[in-house]
Design a protein around this motif. Structure first.
Motif, PDB file in Angstrom:
ATOM      1  N   GLU A   1       0.680  -1.014   0.011  1.00 21.40           N
ATOM      2  CA  GLU A   1       0.016  -0.086  -0.024  1.00 21.40           C
ATOM      3  C   GLU A   1       0.838   1.160  -0.101  1.00 21.40           C
ATOM      4  O   GLU A   1       0.490   2.314  -0.772  1.00 21.40           O
ATOM      5  N   TYR A   2       1.947   1.334   0.860  1.00 17.51           N
ATOM      6  CA  TYR A   2       2.853   2.413   0.781  1.00 17.51           C
ATOM      7  C   TYR A   2       3.562   2.640  -0.568  1.00 17.51           C
ATOM      8  O   TYR A   2       3.586   3.774  -1.106  1.00 17.51           O
ATOM      9  N   LYS A   3       3.818   1.478  -1.112  1.00 21.94           N
ATOM     10  CA  LYS A   3       4.365   1.690  -2.664  1.00 21.94           C
ATOM     11  C   LYS A   3       3.462   2.181  -3.538  1.00 21.94           C
ATOM     12  O   LYS A   3       3.639   2.918  -4.559  1.00 21.94           O
ATOM     13  N   ARG A   4       2.163   1.576  -3.608  1.00 24.61           N
ATOM     14  CA  ARG A   4       1.079   1.978  -4.111  1.00 24.61           C
ATOM     15  C   ARG A   4       0.665   3.404  -4.242  1.00 24.61           C
ATOM     16  O   ARG A   4       0.637   4.420  -5.361  1.00 24.61           O
ATOM     17  N   LYS A   5       0.983   4.168  -2.977  1.00 23.33           N
ATOM     18  CA  LYS A   5       0.500   5.317  -2.610  1.00 23.33           C
ATOM     19  C   LYS A   5       1.600   6.172  -3.379  1.00 23.33           C
ATOM     20  O   LYS A   5       1.519   7.430  -3.840  1.00 23.33           O
ATOM     21  N   LYS A   6       2.830   5.855  -3.305  1.00 23.59           N
ATOM     22  CA  LYS A   6       3.907   6.657  -3.711  1.00 23.59           C
ATOM     23  C   LYS A   6       4.220   6.311  -5.402  1.00 23.59           C
ATOM     24  O   LYS A   6       5.060   7.077  -6.087  1.00 23.59           O
ATOM     25  N   LYS A   7       3.552   5.359  -5.857  1.00 21.05           N
ATOM     26  CA  LYS A   7       3.576   5.090  -7.178  1.00 21.05           C
ATOM     27  C   LYS A   7       4.981   4.366  -7.692  1.00 21.05           C
ATOM     28  O   LYS A   7       5.560   4.795  -8.650  1.00 21.05           O
ATOM     29  N   SER A   8       5.578   3.734  -6.666  1.00 16.70           N
ATOM     30  CA  SER A   8       6.856   2.920  -6.928  1.00 16.70           C
ATOM     31  C   SER A   8       6.942   1.859  -7.758  1.00 16.70           C
ATOM     32  O   SER A   8       5.781   1.242  -7.903  1.00 16.70           O
ATOM     33  N   ALA A   9       7.953   1.530  -8.208  1.00 18.71           N
ATOM     34  CA  ALA A   9       8.249   0.478  -9.044  1.00 18.71           C
ATOM     35  C   ALA A   9       7.793  -0.751  -8.221  1.00 18.71           C
ATOM     36  O   ALA A   9       7.980  -0.964  -7.045  1.00 18.71           O
TER      37      ALA A   9
ATOM     38  N   ASN B   1      15.687   3.764  -7.419  1.00 18.73           N
ATOM     39  CA  ASN B   1      15.080   4.683  -6.359  1.00 18.73           C
ATOM     40  C   ASN B   1      13.631   4.567  -6.572  1.00 18.73           C
ATOM     41  O   ASN B   1      12.939   5.498  -6.587  1.00 18.73           O
ATOM     42  N   GLU B   2      13.287   2.989  -6.586  1.00 16.36           N
ATOM     43  CA  GLU B   2      11.972   2.905  -6.758  1.00 16.36           C
ATOM     44  C   GLU B   2      11.201   3.293  -7.792  1.00 16.36           C
ATOM     45  O   GLU B   2       9.726   3.625  -7.760  1.00 16.36           O
ATOM     46  N   LYS B   3      11.759   3.731  -8.876  1.00 14.88           N
ATOM     47  CA  LYS B   3      11.246   3.984 -10.371  1.00 14.88           C
ATOM     48  C   LYS B   3      11.586   3.001 -11.571  1.00 14.88           C
ATOM     49  O   LYS B   3      12.930   2.684 -11.271  1.00 14.88           O
ATOM     50  N   TYR B   4      11.065   2.912 -12.269  1.00 18.70           N
ATOM     51  CA  TYR B   4      11.371   2.274 -13.666  1.00 18.70           C
ATOM     52  C   TYR B   4      12.125   3.001 -14.468  1.00 18.70           C
ATOM     53  O   TYR B   4      11.915   3.908 -14.749  1.00 18.70           O
ATOM     54  N   VAL B   5      13.687   2.510 -14.653  1.00 16.51           N
ATOM     55  CA  VAL B   5      14.151   3.124 -15.740  1.00 16.51           C
ATOM     56  C   VAL B   5      14.746   2.175 -16.844  1.00 16.51           C
ATOM     57  O   VAL B   5      14.793   0.658 -16.275  1.00 16.51           O
ATOM     58  N   ILE B   6      14.984   2.430 -17.731  1.00 19.97           N
ATOM     59  CA  ILE B   6      15.483   1.512 -19.082  1.00 19.97           C
ATOM     60  C   ILE B   6      16.786   1.209 -18.654  1.00 19.97           C
ATOM     61  O   ILE B   6      17.783   1.905 -18.268  1.00 19.97           O
ATOM     62  N   ASP B   7      17.170  -0.061 -18.845  1.00 18.91           N
ATOM     63  CA  ASP B   7      18.375  -0.681 -18.314  1.00 18.91           C
ATOM     64  C   ASP B   7      19.457  -0.440 -19.682  1.00 18.91           C
ATOM     65  O   ASP B   7      19.267  -0.829 -20.437  1.00 18.91           O
ATOM     66  N   ARG B   8      20.406   0.316 -19.134  1.00 20.86           N
ATOM     67  CA  ARG B   8      21.222   1.005 -20.267  1.00 20.86           C
ATOM     68  C   ARG B   8      22.466   0.412 -20.032  1.00 20.86           C
ATOM     69  O   ARG B   8      23.728   0.834 -20.429  1.00 20.86           O
ATOM     70  N   SER B   9      22.767  -0.715 -18.979  1.00 21.63           N
ATOM     71  CA  SER B   9      24.168  -1.357 -18.821  1.00 21.63           C
ATOM     72  C   SER B   9      24.323  -2.057 -20.205  1.00 21.63           C
ATOM     73  O   SER B   9      23.765  -2.967 -20.876  1.00 21.63           O
TER      74      SER B   9
END
Length: 508
Positions: A140-148, A160-168
């Motif tokens: 519920e906490y992640k859902r409220k923060k709209k985290s990954a 940082n709990e956000k989706y980012v494109i994997d550029r490795s």
């Protein structure tokens, strides 16, 4: 049955705990130090009673093949109160001793010992309930923060709990290496003179663009496997949990990936039905997901316009599946001689073909076989096999001889008259009329008996009087051929556009 003096049981609830936190390794080491001869191991939830090695252990206890069981705590054995009661009864009525390294010997033969075990088990159940509450609150906490949330789709990672494109950078193509690459072997990997390689994110974007171009998921997989040299046979790992360059194993998996909201910059929650103790709940329809839009708009791979086009393509492809004008009467019977998969039916404007479903995606059997040539080979094989059954009683004892019908007799008389005329004066028109009559006769024979073939055995079909007539086979329609094929044929193996093996359901 093997007898054990002391066995151990170790369990963790997830693969990540087993591989990354070394929790399972530590349990096994403690059990071996305690003198166990063999350790039963599961990577499953303690609330799930259907654990493979747990049930093997219980079966040995029931059979009296074990003298002592050692675990670290009650919650390693079970976190389910009902299972605990069954387990307690089992140890009470067997001669098997139970020892818990963190809680001491378990004495179930005294009131105080049983109370102590009940309290320990109760705390294990309580801990499970508290864990579920913590997970629920965390969700519920992640859902409220709209985290990954959950596993990241292919081409993405979480920062940082956000989706980012994997550029490795994970792969460099040989075609991209500099001409003087041998002279650069001593340079560090981050040197500007070296090709830095491709990332999963770049390859994922490439896959999307290629799909919009070719409009077929399997063509995308074929392109990726050929370009990057990855074999589907080696793709046994979960591509979401590995840093290796592994791709989707089927077109359906690719379509599920490309429709993931994460690729459009959104985050989805509540994608699954509530789970029970045994397994995760089924996935809900996408329209029932809770989607938070634009949670990572700068990390989009797919625009809204492209997504609409993707959905249209997938719907069109699904509608055209299995809508051929002619039925695939041999489907399910033809096997690839290279990888052992069942071949699928393919069409062009002139011919129908069968080819390996994995052709070009890990299977080298790329050549297809034309259906008409395959059937010609099949007819010859069945006719030859039928001749070997000449000593078997005719099926006409079961099925009335079609030659006795008035229609067949009349057609034969007409044919004989034309044959006499042809002897006196050869004429192409007369010859064609004779051929047409011959086809009509065979057609009458096949149509009059098709209902009885549905009740006949494979052996009865094989000794049918007209099974050895080539004209009989060409007079059958698609439905009739399909009926006889599935009565007679066990499998047909094809390799490099050739039939290598035909197995029937009869011997001899």
């Amino acid at each position: 049955m093997h007898q054990y003096n002391i066995v151990g049981y170790a369990r963790v609830s997830s693969r990540e705990q087993a591989e990354n936190c070394h929790a399972l390794e530590q349990q096994i080491d403690r059990l071996k130090s305690a003198g166990v001869e063999y350790v039963f191991v599961d990577v499953e939830s303690g609330a799930n009673p259907e654990r493979l090695n747990y049930n093997k252990l219980i079966q040995l206890v029931e059979k009296g093949a074990i003298k002592m069981v050692i675990a670290t705590r009650w919650d390693r054995l079970t976190r389910n109160e009902l299972v605990y009661l069954q387990l307690k009864n089992l140890f009470q009525y067997s001669a098997v001793k139970l020892k818990l390294l963190d809680q001491g010997d378990v004495d179930l033969n005294s009131a105080f010992g049983e109370l102590s075990a009940d309290m320990q088990a109760l705390f294990a159940v309580h801990e499970r309930r508290m864990l579920k509450e913590r997970v629920s609150r965390g969700f519920e906490y992640k859902r409220k923060k709209k985290s990954a949330w959950g596993r990241q789709p292919w081409g993405y990672k979480s920062e940082n709990e956000k989706y980012v494109i994997d550029r490795s950078r994970i792969i460099c193509l040989l075609s991209q290496r500099p001409y003087n690459y041998q002279e650069l072997s001593d340079l560090p990997d981050n040197s500007s003179l070296l090709v830095q390689g491709l990332s999963k994110g770049e390859i994922a974007k490439e896959a999307i663009e290629y799909f919009l171009k070719v409009r077929k998921a399997r063509d995308v997989l074929r392109y990726l496997y050929e370009k990057y040299g990855v074999s589907s046979k080696a793709n046994n790992n979960n591509l979401l949990l590995t840093s290796q360059l592994l791709f989707w194993r089927s077109g359906q998996s690719f379509c599920e990936w490309i429709k993931n909201p994460v690729l459009r910059g959104h985050t989805a929650y509540n994608k699954y039905e509530p789970r029970n103790a045994q397994k995760r709940g089924n996935q809900k329809p996408p329209e029932e997901w809770e989607i938070h839009e634009n949670t990572h708009p700068d990390e989009r791979m797919l625009s809204d316009e492209e997504y609409c086009e993707v959905v249209t393509i997938i719907e069109q492809n699904s509608r055209t599946m299995g809508t051929m004008k002619t039925r695939s009467q041999l489907t399910g019977l033809i096997i690839c001689g290279e990888c052992g998969s069942k071949c699928i039916n393919k069409n062009n404007q002139i011919y129908r073909y069968y080819g390996c479903r994995n052709s070009g995606i890990g299977c080298s059997n790329k050549k297809q076989i034309r259906v008409d040539l395959l059937e010609a080979k099949l007819f010859d094989f069945i006719i030859e096999k039928a001749h070997q059954f000449n000593g078997v009683d005719s099926v006409s004892q079961v099925i009335e001889n079609p030659e006795d019908s008035s229609v067949v007799i009349k057609l034969k008389e007409q044919k004989q008259s034309l044959e006499k005329m042809l002897q006196d004066h050869y004429n192409l028109t007369i010859k064609k009329a004779i051929n047409d009559l011959d086809l009509q006769i065979k057609k009458e024979i096949s149509h009059s008996e098709i209902d009885d073939f549905s009740l006949a055995t494979a052996a009865e079909v094989l000794v049918y009087p007209y099974i050895t007539h080539l004209g009989f086979w060409y007079c059958l329609n698609t439905q009739e051929r399909e009926l006889i094929y599935h009565k007679l044929i066990k499998k047909i193996v094809v390799l490099d556009s050739q039939v290598t093996t035909i197995e029937l359901k009869v011997s001899g």
